[in-house]
Design an enzyme around this catalytic site. Structure first.
Site, mmCIF file in Angstrom:
data_model
loop_
_atom_site.group_PDB
_atom_site.id
_atom_site.type_symbol
_atom_site.label_atom_id
_atom_site.label_comp_id
_atom_site.label_asym_id
_atom_site.label_seq_id
_atom_site.Cartn_x
_atom_site.Cartn_y
_atom_site.Cartn_z
ATOM 1 N N ASP A 511 0.860 -1.188 0.000
ATOM 2 C CA ASP A 511 0.000 0.000 0.000
ATOM 3 C C ASP A 511 0.898 1.241 0.000
ATOM 4 O O ASP A 511 2.119 1.136 0.132
ATOM 5 C CB ASP A 511 -0.866 -0.042 1.266
ATOM 6 C CG ASP A 511 -2.078 0.864 1.184
ATOM 7 O OD1 ASP A 511 -2.457 1.252 0.072
ATOM 8 O OD2 ASP A 511 -2.654 1.174 2.244
ATOM 9 N N GLU A 514 2.685 4.919 -4.096
ATOM 10 C CA GLU A 514 2.654 5.811 -5.270
ATOM 11 C C GLU A 514 4.009 6.508 -5.514
ATOM 12 O O GLU A 514 4.260 6.836 -6.665
ATOM 13 C CB GLU A 514 1.547 6.867 -5.101
ATOM 14 C CG GLU A 514 0.145 6.308 -5.159
ATOM 15 C CD GLU A 514 -0.230 5.504 -3.907
ATOM 16 O OE1 GLU A 514 -1.047 4.588 -4.007
ATOM 17 O OE2 GLU A 514 0.324 5.782 -2.823
ATOM 18 N N ASP A 585 -8.791 3.382 -2.098
ATOM 19 C CA ASP A 585 -9.725 3.680 -1.024
ATOM 20 C C ASP A 585 -10.888 4.527 -1.509
ATOM 21 O O ASP A 585 -10.715 5.623 -1.996
ATOM 22 C CB ASP A 585 -8.952 4.373 0.094
ATOM 23 C CG ASP A 585 -7.792 3.477 0.532
ATOM 24 O OD1 ASP A 585 -7.993 2.262 0.554
ATOM 25 O OD2 ASP A 585 -6.713 3.991 0.806
#
Length: 912
Positions: A511, A514, A585
């Protein structure tokens, strides 16, 4: 995951703020490229520089004003693909070319030169069907199929290429000397952002100056475009206006808005254009920030006629202009010529790889929350599923399971005996997934940090120090996954002896990759941070998560000595991340359930079949009806996981009253019964690059009415799924395409009398699902507590007849977890065919060696016109046996039970 841990709430509030993120007009390279308006290109091809080799055709083009030479390379690649590369002929330093995304250097075919005169160069493909027509002045390229232009490049003159230059002074620009620059030049530089660019309080220093590239493509006859995920946008790409381009830049955007072209967690620079007789694709291989402008217009075209008198006849033909703009790198573009959508998927997979075959457990239901508190909580949730008789396969642990957000560790109080916890799950034939983020807590006592620092494995800032950012642990450093040595070292961290408390039922969730940097520019890493081989972060930003996932998957494969398939879910992705992805999300609102369908379809078309949305929405508390509807949708999507954040109320499936529990239980059980079909679809994705979840137009490419449909979809070629996404819906409008198609209600077996758009009544109990005539769907006859409990459960075949009273389907089977299907041919691939009243089972791939004692116990025929007089079944080499049957005249359904026909053998059922 975006909400913040206690004590970091300010970061969460900050993250919601839209002003944290750039509008297109705040992006300097976009502003610079937009100064170039459509018109005559300033580039001219120098046809006397043309060289032809077995591999490619090369020539130079020159910019008429600055006289900089660019080298153009054109390749024909096996399988109807063309590649165009443009780079500086003599750059000041090497420019970044994306590594590791292409699975191998593509196999080229020799183009032939069929004309080179009068300022025109014509290149012909090996089979003679395609021609590349290069015009020298102004430079442009037309790609023609049998003399009809499919697409043209630089026809609007928007080819843009900033060549590398020495800094304006003899000193390398630094923050200090740029501050000292004169106000006027500084204002001018800042406006164009050539050597530095400000955003809020952030200063991006461009050590190598401006290096942006761009190009326009005109798609002739096309006005339906798809692809370029990831955006919370509709399935059909929209025309963009100034300052509203589609942005491909991986960002962690908390509670992202719906219908916004800003990039979110992942990027795949693949655009697909479709018209009834052709599908084409453009794959723009560039990992720097990229913007895409789209504009469809009608162009008058002469209609060829027999007589000279009719010469004035014209028709309006759509032409869609697509303009790609990237911050840096080179122009490296693949033109995928189809001609069908399935050809495009194969061509893209030929370049970037196919979907990995997921372990079977990963297609079961996953239960996740930020966070399950401790071992007791995990045990109670696991027991809750059994108590309420709801199947599930995997429980997930978010960041709170670690020792102070140090990944690869356990909280010593809450998870005192993680191995014992995993043994309890293993006995139940279930798995555990834990989160492993890329940021590393700054703590000299933490092995990962101390080793990373000592070995120089962290990304550096522009001054050569380790780049420091804030994330969940507070002060953090970021591993440089672009370095192969770092990836190898990181993969070794997953070894059982190194990752204490891990066992072979533990899998991984990457997670925040990015990468997410709280308080960073746009909440991500500074573009002037420096990676392996001295490349700036701006060159490869969109690859960061791709590389972490690569290292993680390698680690899971390594720990089993190459025997077991990994399971890695990543939030950030790029072309080639054909592993496991979810939409990131989302929010517990009806609009997010609705938009999740086009988002998943777009990701699927970009080669990533293993995708799903957080069931119930990550942020907020769904009302029971919304939660039920989300479970019903998720059950018919590839990745099926319930997830919520720490501020949400608990929402295990049994917490919403008995009636809702019953409906959710039924939805999850339907999923488990469907697994043989779903697993077979994943094998097709793995071997043939066919998306598991697909928009209607892919199956019905000539039916114009399907081109924009985004509220329903096909699961494989056999099931049409219509999730209910409106509150208190009593009826929905479902499009059943194809006048020659037959459709059946999947649950009631009833043949639908009408085609086209039908009003279908709905209740809360389930959502409309239809089986397409002409297909055979393999199912299990019952659901088990998890996928592993279902190995020996018998099969049912659902045979839906088309107008010719025929049907065909497949079943793929292996051990569900190892690589033996690949290395030892341990798989079974069967084909079921119904033709002339005989259903036969035959082998699709003779090389498969897998054996099973499982049987087909039940066969249901839908749309069988008349009652049989008798039915017989016969295994290969065995005796013909009469079969007891039931036939319903009203619904034309024939049911055969207690069959005991082996799945791994040839057999026939004859209806007389």
């Amino acid at each position: 995951m975006e909400a913040a841990a206690q004590g970091e709430a300010s970061i969460q509030d900050e993250a919601v703020d839209k002003s944290n993120f750039k509008e297109c007009n705040q992006i300097a390279f976009y502003r610079r490229q937009k100064l170039l308006h459509p018109g005559k290109s300033l580039y001219r091809a120098l046809l006397d520089t043309v060289t032809l080799s077995d591999e490619n055709v090369k020539f130079h083009i020159i910019h008429e004003e600055n006289k900089v030479l660019l080298q153009v390379e054109i390749y024909e690649i096996e399988g109807n693909i063309f590649r165009l590369k443009i780079n500086e002929a003599a750059p000041l330093r090497a420019r970044y070319e994306v590594p590791d995304v292409l699975i191998k250097e593509p196999t080229t075919q020799k183009l032939s030169m069929s004309q080179k005169e009068g300022g025109i160069l014509v290149l012909t493909s090996v089979n003679g069907d395609y021609k590349l027509r290069v015009t020298a002045n102004p430079f442009q390229v037309e790609l023609q199929f049998k003399d009809e232009t499919v697409l043209s490049m630089n026809s609007n003159g928007l080819l843009y290429f900033e060549h590398l230059q020495p800094p304006p002074s003899d000193r390398k620009p630094t923050a200090e000397n740029e501050e000292a620059a004169s106000d006027s030049s500084k204002d001018n530089q800042e406006d164009l952002g050539l050597w530095q660019e400000r955003f809020g309080s952030f200063l991006d220093i461009k050590a190598h100056g401006p290096s942006s590239v761009g190009m326009d493509f005109s798609l002739h006859g096309f006005d339906h475009l798809y692809g370029i995920p990831q955006h919370t946008e509709s399935l059909l790409l929209k025309n963009t206006s100034d300052g509203d381009a589609y942005r491909l830049y991986n960002l962690d955007i908390f509670g992202h808005k719906i219908h916004d072209k800003i990039g979110i967690y992942g990027s795949v620079p693949l655009l697909i254009a479709h018209k009834p007789d052709r599908t084409s694709g453009i794959f723009w291989l560039n990992s720097s920030e990229t913007l895409v402008d789209i504009n469809t217009k009608a162009v008058a075209e002469h209609i060829p006629t027999e007589t000279a008198a009719d010469i004035s006849k014209q028709r309006a033909v759509p032409v869609t202009d697509v303009r790609w703009m990237s911050e840096s790198g080179i122009i490296d573009v693949f033109l995928l010529m189809g001609p069908t959508a399935f050809d495009i998927f194969k061509q893209f997979a030929q370049l970037t790889g196919t979907q990995a075959l997921p372990p079977l457990f990963s297609l079961g239901y996953h239960q996740c929350r930020w966070n399950y508190e401790d071992e007791q909580d995990v045990k109670a949730v696991d027991a809750g599923f059994d108590e309420h008789d709801i199947p599930y396969d995997v429980i997930w642990l978010d960041i709170e399971h670690t020792d102070g957000k140090r990944y690869f560790t356990w909280d010593k109080k809450k998870f005192q005996n993680p191995k014992k916890m995993q043994e309890l799950l293993r006995k139940k034939k279930r798995k555990l997934v834990v989160i492993v983020d890329p940021h590393i807590k700054a703590d000299p006592m933490y092995t990962l940090y101390s080793q990373g620092k000592e070995k120089g494995y962290f990304v550096k800032d522009r001054n050569g120090k380790d780049f420091e950012g804030i994330c969940w642990p507070g002060s953090s450093y970021y591993l440089d996954f672009t370095n192969p040595e770092v990836r190898k070292w990181y993969a070794d961290q997953f070894a059982f002896k190194t990752y204490k408390g891990s066992t072979n039922i533990l899998f991984v969730w990457n997670d925040m990759n990015e990468p997410s940097v709280f308080k960073g520019a746009e909440l991500t890493m500074q573009k002037d941070a420096v990676h392996y081989n001295n490349w700036e972060h701006r060159e490869l930003h969109n690859l960061y998560g791709f590389y972490q996932q690569m290292a993680t998957a390698e680690g899971l494969i390594k720990r089993s000595s190459g025997k077991e398939r990994p399971f890695v879910l990543t939030r950030s992705f790029f072309a080639g991340s054909q592993k496991y992805v979810w939409t990131g999300d989302n929010t517990a609102e009806w609009g997010y359930l609705k938009i999740s369908i086009p988002m998943l379809l777009t990701i699927s078309m970009a080669g990533i079949s293993f995708c799903g949305a957080d069931v119930g929405g990550f942020i907020g508390d769904p009302e029971p009806e919304l939660l039920v509807r989300w479970y019903q949708a998720g059950a018919y999507q590839p990745f099926f996981r319930g997830h919520s954040n720490m501020k949400s109320k608990r929402r295990e499936p049994w917490l919403f009253g008995e009636k809702n529990t019953q409906i959710i239980r039924e939805a999850i059980r339907e999923r488990y019964v469907l697994l043989p079909y779903l697993y077979t679809l994943f094998y097709r994705a793995h071997t043939e690059a066919e998306p598991v979840m697909r928009p209607l137009w892919i199956e019905f490419p000539e039916k114009l009415e399907t081109f924009g449909v985004e509220d329903e979809y096909m699961l494989g070629n056999a099931l049409l799924v219509y999730p209910v996404t409106d509150k208190e819906a009593k009826a929905v409008s479902v499009l059943l395409p194809g006048s020659e198609e037959v459709w059946y209600d999947f649950r009631k077996f009833k043949r639908m009398e009408d085609r086209g758009t039908l009003k279908i009544p709905v209740t809360l109990e389930n959502i409309p699902i239809f089986q397409r005539g002409g297909t055979v769907i393999p199912l299990k006859t019952a659901a088990g507590k998890s996928t592993e409990w279902m190995t020996n459960i018998s099969y049912e075949l659902r045979v839906a007849l088309n107008t010719e009273a025929c049907a065909v389907g497949e079943l793929y089977l292996d051990d569900g977890h190892s690589f033996q299907y690949l290395h030892k041919k341990q798989f079974l691939y069967r084909k079921f065919t119904f033709h002339k009243n005989i259903l036969s089972s035959s082998c699709t791939d003779e090389s498969g060696q897998y054996r099973t004692t499982c049987v087909v116990e039940r066969v249901i025929f839908l749309g069988l016109g008349q009652r049989p007089t008798f039915v017989t079944a016969c295994s290969k080499g065995g005796k013909e046996k009469e079969v007891v049957f039931t036939y319903d005249t009203k619904t034309a359904v024939l049911i055969l039970e207690n069959l005991a026909l082996r799945v791994d053998s040839d057999w026939e059922i004859c209806i007389k």
